[in-house]
Design a protein around this motif. Structure first.
Motif, PDB file in Angstrom:
ATOM      1  N   PRO A 109       9.289   5.282  16.384  1.00  0.00           N
ATOM      2  CA  PRO A 109       7.868   5.086  16.663  1.00  0.00           C
ATOM      3  C   PRO A 109       6.972   5.863  15.700  1.00  0.00           C
ATOM      4  CG  PRO A 109       9.086   5.578  18.680  1.00  0.00           C
ATOM      5  CD  PRO A 109      10.041   5.781  17.544  1.00  0.00           C
ATOM      6  N   PRO A 166       9.379   2.820  -0.429  1.00  0.00           N
ATOM      7  CA  PRO A 166       9.244   1.401  -0.753  1.00  0.00           C
ATOM      8  C   PRO A 166       8.074   0.743  -0.038  1.00  0.00           C
ATOM      9  CG  PRO A 166      11.145   1.787   0.673  1.00  0.00           C
ATOM     10  CD  PRO A 166      10.614   3.131   0.272  1.00  0.00           C
ATOM     11  N   THR A 174       0.350   4.067   6.855  1.00  0.00           N
ATOM     12  CA  THR A 174       0.260   4.408   8.284  1.00  0.00           C
ATOM     13  C   THR A 174       0.327   5.918   8.464  1.00  0.00           C
ATOM     14  OG1 THR A 174       1.373   2.344   8.828  1.00  0.00           O
ATOM     15  CG2 THR A 174       1.393   4.060  10.522  1.00  0.00           C
ATOM     16  N   ALA A 220      12.033   7.841   8.262  1.00  0.00           N
ATOM     17  CA  ALA A 220      10.796   7.145   8.645  1.00  0.00           C
ATOM     18  C   ALA A 220      11.046   6.035   9.663  1.00  0.00           C
ATOM     19  CB  ALA A 220      10.100   6.604   7.397  1.00  0.00           C
ATOM     20  N   PHE A 250      -2.370  -8.538 -11.177  1.00  0.00           N
ATOM     21  CA  PHE A 250      -1.104  -7.804 -11.083  1.00  0.00           C
ATOM     22  C   PHE A 250      -0.666  -7.675  -9.629  1.00  0.00           C
ATOM     23  CE2 PHE A 250      -3.086  -6.557 -15.042  1.00  0.00           C
ATOM     24  CZ  PHE A 250      -2.044  -6.690 -15.929  1.00  0.00           C
ATOM     25  N   GLN A 291       3.368   7.852 -14.930  1.00  0.00           N
ATOM     26  CA  GLN A 291       2.228   8.265 -14.087  1.00  0.00           C
ATOM     27  C   GLN A 291       2.442   9.690 -13.554  1.00  0.00           C
ATOM     28  OE1 GLN A 291       1.360   5.379 -10.988  1.00  0.00           O
ATOM     29  NE2 GLN A 291       1.009   3.724 -12.449  1.00  0.00           N
ATOM     30  N   GLY A 347       2.710  -8.907  -7.508  1.00  0.00           N
ATOM     31  CA  GLY A 347       3.609  -7.837  -7.053  1.00  0.00           C
ATOM     32  C   GLY A 347       3.984  -6.881  -8.171  1.00  0.00           C
ATOM     33  N   ASP A 394      -0.338  -9.954  -0.863  1.00  0.00           N
ATOM     34  CA  ASP A 394       0.970  -9.684  -1.500  1.00  0.00           C
ATOM     35  C   ASP A 394       2.079  -9.487  -0.458  1.00  0.00           C
ATOM     36  OD1 ASP A 394       0.013  -7.257  -0.568  1.00  0.00           O
ATOM     37  OD2 ASP A 394       0.443  -6.136  -2.400  1.00  0.00           O
TER      38      ASP A 394
HETATM   39  P1  AP5 Z   1       0.211  -0.486  -2.146  1.00  0.00           P
HETATM   40  O1  AP5 Z   1      -0.941  -0.860  -1.335  1.00  0.00           O
HETATM   41  O2  AP5 Z   1       0.471   0.950  -2.434  1.00  0.00           O
HETATM   42  O3  AP5 Z   1       1.515  -1.173  -1.518  1.00  0.00           O
HETATM   43  P2  AP5 Z   1       3.059  -0.710  -1.378  1.00  0.00           P
HETATM   44  O4  AP5 Z   1       3.482   0.525  -2.054  1.00  0.00           O
HETATM   45  O5  AP5 Z   1       3.816  -1.923  -1.720  1.00  0.00           O
HETATM   46  O6  AP5 Z   1       3.190  -0.265   0.058  1.00  0.00           O
HETATM   47  P3  AP5 Z   1       2.596  -0.950   1.290  1.00  0.00           P
HETATM   48  O7  AP5 Z   1       1.151  -0.597   1.407  1.00  0.00           O
HETATM   49  O8  AP5 Z   1       2.967  -2.392   1.309  1.00  0.00           O
HETATM   50  O9  AP5 Z   1       3.460  -0.245   2.456  1.00  0.00           O
HETATM   51  P4  AP5 Z   1       3.249   1.121   3.193  1.00  0.00           P
HETATM   52  O10 AP5 Z   1       4.411   1.993   2.874  1.00  0.00           O
HETATM   53  O11 AP5 Z   1       1.892   1.672   3.003  1.00  0.00           O
HETATM   54  O12 AP5 Z   1       3.434   0.616   4.705  1.00  0.00           O
HETATM   55  P5  AP5 Z   1       2.365   0.528   5.898  1.00  0.00           P
HETATM   56  O13 AP5 Z   1       2.008   1.880   6.366  1.00  0.00           O
HETATM   57  O14 AP5 Z   1       1.277  -0.425   5.579  1.00  0.00           O
HETATM   58  O15 AP5 Z   1       0.140  -1.224  -3.558  1.00  0.00           O
HETATM   59  C1  AP5 Z   1      -0.210  -2.587  -3.625  1.00  0.00           C
HETATM   60  C2  AP5 Z   1      -0.298  -3.014  -5.087  1.00  0.00           C
HETATM   61  O16 AP5 Z   1      -1.343  -2.268  -5.736  1.00  0.00           O
HETATM   62  C3  AP5 Z   1       0.947  -2.758  -5.936  1.00  0.00           C
HETATM   63  O17 AP5 Z   1       1.902  -3.793  -5.813  1.00  0.00           O
HETATM   64  C4  AP5 Z   1       0.324  -2.691  -7.337  1.00  0.00           C
HETATM   65  O18 AP5 Z   1       0.019  -3.971  -7.813  1.00  0.00           O
HETATM   66  C5  AP5 Z   1      -0.980  -1.959  -7.066  1.00  0.00           C
HETATM   67  N1  AP5 Z   1      -0.811  -0.497  -7.188  1.00  0.00           N
HETATM   68  C6  AP5 Z   1      -0.974   0.430  -6.203  1.00  0.00           C
HETATM   69  N2  AP5 Z   1      -0.741   1.662  -6.669  1.00  0.00           N
HETATM   70  C7  AP5 Z   1      -0.410   1.529  -7.985  1.00  0.00           C
HETATM   71  C8  AP5 Z   1      -0.043   2.441  -9.001  1.00  0.00           C
HETATM   72  N3  AP5 Z   1       0.043   3.753  -8.777  1.00  0.00           N
HETATM   73  N4  AP5 Z   1       0.224   1.935 -10.234  1.00  0.00           N
HETATM   74  C9  AP5 Z   1       0.119   0.632 -10.489  1.00  0.00           C
HETATM   75  N5  AP5 Z   1      -0.194  -0.308  -9.575  1.00  0.00           N
HETATM   76  C10 AP5 Z   1      -0.464   0.148  -8.323  1.00  0.00           C
HETATM   77  O19 AP5 Z   1       3.322  -0.110   7.059  1.00  0.00           O
HETATM   78  C11 AP5 Z   1       3.815  -1.436   6.959  1.00  0.00           C
HETATM   79  C12 AP5 Z   1       3.826  -2.080   8.357  1.00  0.00           C
HETATM   80  O20 AP5 Z   1       4.776  -1.387   9.173  1.00  0.00           O
HETATM   81  C13 AP5 Z   1       2.492  -2.009   9.129  1.00  0.00           C
HETATM   82  O21 AP5 Z   1       2.290  -3.204   9.821  1.00  0.00           O
HETATM   83  C14 AP5 Z   1       2.683  -0.843  10.099  1.00  0.00           C
HETATM   84  O22 AP5 Z   1       1.945  -1.034  11.300  1.00  0.00           O
HETATM   85  C15 AP5 Z   1       4.187  -0.909  10.377  1.00  0.00           C
HETATM   86  N6  AP5 Z   1       4.768   0.400  10.639  1.00  0.00           N
HETATM   87  C16 AP5 Z   1       4.505   1.567   9.995  1.00  0.00           C
HETATM   88  N7  AP5 Z   1       5.240   2.578  10.489  1.00  0.00           N
HETATM   89  C17 AP5 Z   1       6.006   2.013  11.479  1.00  0.00           C
HETATM   90  C18 AP5 Z   1       6.982   2.534  12.372  1.00  0.00           C
HETATM   91  N8  AP5 Z   1       7.306   3.852  12.366  1.00  0.00           N
HETATM   92  N9  AP5 Z   1       7.580   1.672  13.253  1.00  0.00           N
HETATM   93  C19 AP5 Z   1       7.257   0.349  13.252  1.00  0.00           C
HETATM   94  N10 AP5 Z   1       6.324  -0.195  12.436  1.00  0.00           N
HETATM   95  C20 AP5 Z   1       5.702   0.625  11.560  1.00  0.00           C
END
Ligand code: AP5
Ligand code: MG
Length: 226
Positions: free
Chosen positions: A200, A8, A15, A197, A52, A92, A56, A162
């Motif tokens: 740390p 999700p 990261t 997941a 888009f 996809q 979201g 977003d």
């Molecule tokens: P996208 O950028 O892929 O966003 P997402 O899937 O919603 O996922 P996120 O990037 O929000 O979360 P993440 O799992 O990468 O978490 P992160 O590592 O940043 O997509 C964005 C948009 O692009 C979509 O809504 C869509 O519109 C479009 N899109 C993309 N791909 C598409 C596709 N295939 N088809 C169609 N549309 C598409 O971590 C989150 C936070 O948590 C960070 O601050 C991090 O420092 C922290 N964190 C991470 N791990 C830990 C831990 N172990 N402990 C504490 N904090 C942590």
């Protein structure tokens, strides 16, 4: 190594992608990052995707699929890759089959990152991204030493458009409806493994690498049955 991270919004895909891809010496291909760099570059693709993304919703499949087909055909992906954020629905996933078939290769493993909804909300509400190198920070869980400045490159951090609560709720709904069915799709093919997941970042990375290595050494033993 050819692998997919699925999970999700806020699960930590981006990261972990950075560290896991570095470990296996393969490029990290994040469709979200590619769209965001097109948005900031003001390209036609960026203008289309932004509508888009800000809502979201998923960018239409034909646009995303063509972008991924072209990226996977680049020379640096010939020896392997890590996909973050693609595929995002079953259609996809079939397109990925077709791309890999045309390239004469196949997937090794799909890793599902397991986190609960409360943790997702905590992670997304404090996320900051470096505008220069793309490194992902968190104001509480992984803060830079100077607020709003990237330790790695000195770039200014930003809040994703977003990541506001209403859009996050919608992204989670889109995940449940459109993306979560992918886990069943890959489980039925014996290509799915799950990763706890929580904890740390470094611990999750260690577990991710161990899980991937165990799975690729012996997929039948490591696959999840449900
Ligand atoms: P996208 O950028 O892929 O966003 P997402 O899937 O919603 O996922 P996120 O990037 O929000 O979360 P993440 O799992 O990468 O978490 P992160 O590592 O940043 O997509 C964005 C948009 O692009 C979509 O809504 C869509 O519109 C479009 N899109 C993309 N791909 C598409 C596709 N295939 N088809 C169609 N549309 C598409 O971590 C989150 C936070 O948590 C960070 O601050 C991090 O420092 C922290 N964190 C991470 N791990 C830990 C831990 N172990 N402990 C504490 N904090 C942590
Ligand atoms: Mg991400």
């Amino acid at each position: 190594m050819r692998l997919i991270l699925v999970g999700p919004p806020g699960a930590g895909k981006g990261t972990q992608a950075e560290f896991v891809a570095a470990h296996f010496d393969i490029p990290k291909i994040s469709t979200g990052d590619i769209f965001r760099s097109n948005v900031s570059g003001g390209t036609e693709l960026g203008k289309l995707a932004k509508k888009f993304m800000d809502a979201g919703d998923l960018v239409p499949d034909e646009v995303t699929n063509a972008m991924v087909r072209s990226r996977l055909g680049e020379p640096d992906a010939a020896g392997g890759f890590l996909l973050d954020g693609f595929p995002r629905n079953v259609s996809q996933a079939y397109e990925l089959d077709s791309i890999l078939g045309d390239l004469g290769t196949q997937l090794d493993v799909v890793v599902e990152l397991d986190v609960d909804n409360d943790e997702v909300v905590r992670r997304l509400s404090g996320r900051r991204i470096c505008g220069k190198c793309g490194h992902i920070w968190h104001v509480e869980f992984d803060p830079p030493s100077v607020p709003e400045i990237c330790d790695k490159c000195g770039g200014q951090l930003y809040h994703r458009d977003d990541d506001y609560p209403e859009t996050v709720r919608h992204r989670l709904d889109v995940y449940t409806l459109q993306t979560a069915p992918l886990t069943e799709f890959y489980r039925s093919r014996n290509q799915l493994t799950q990763l706890d997941a929580l904890g740390p970042v470094e611990d999750v990375t260690e577990r991710a690498i161990a899980t991937i290595e165990a799975f690729t050494a012996s997929p039948d033993a490591a696959a999840v049955d449900e």
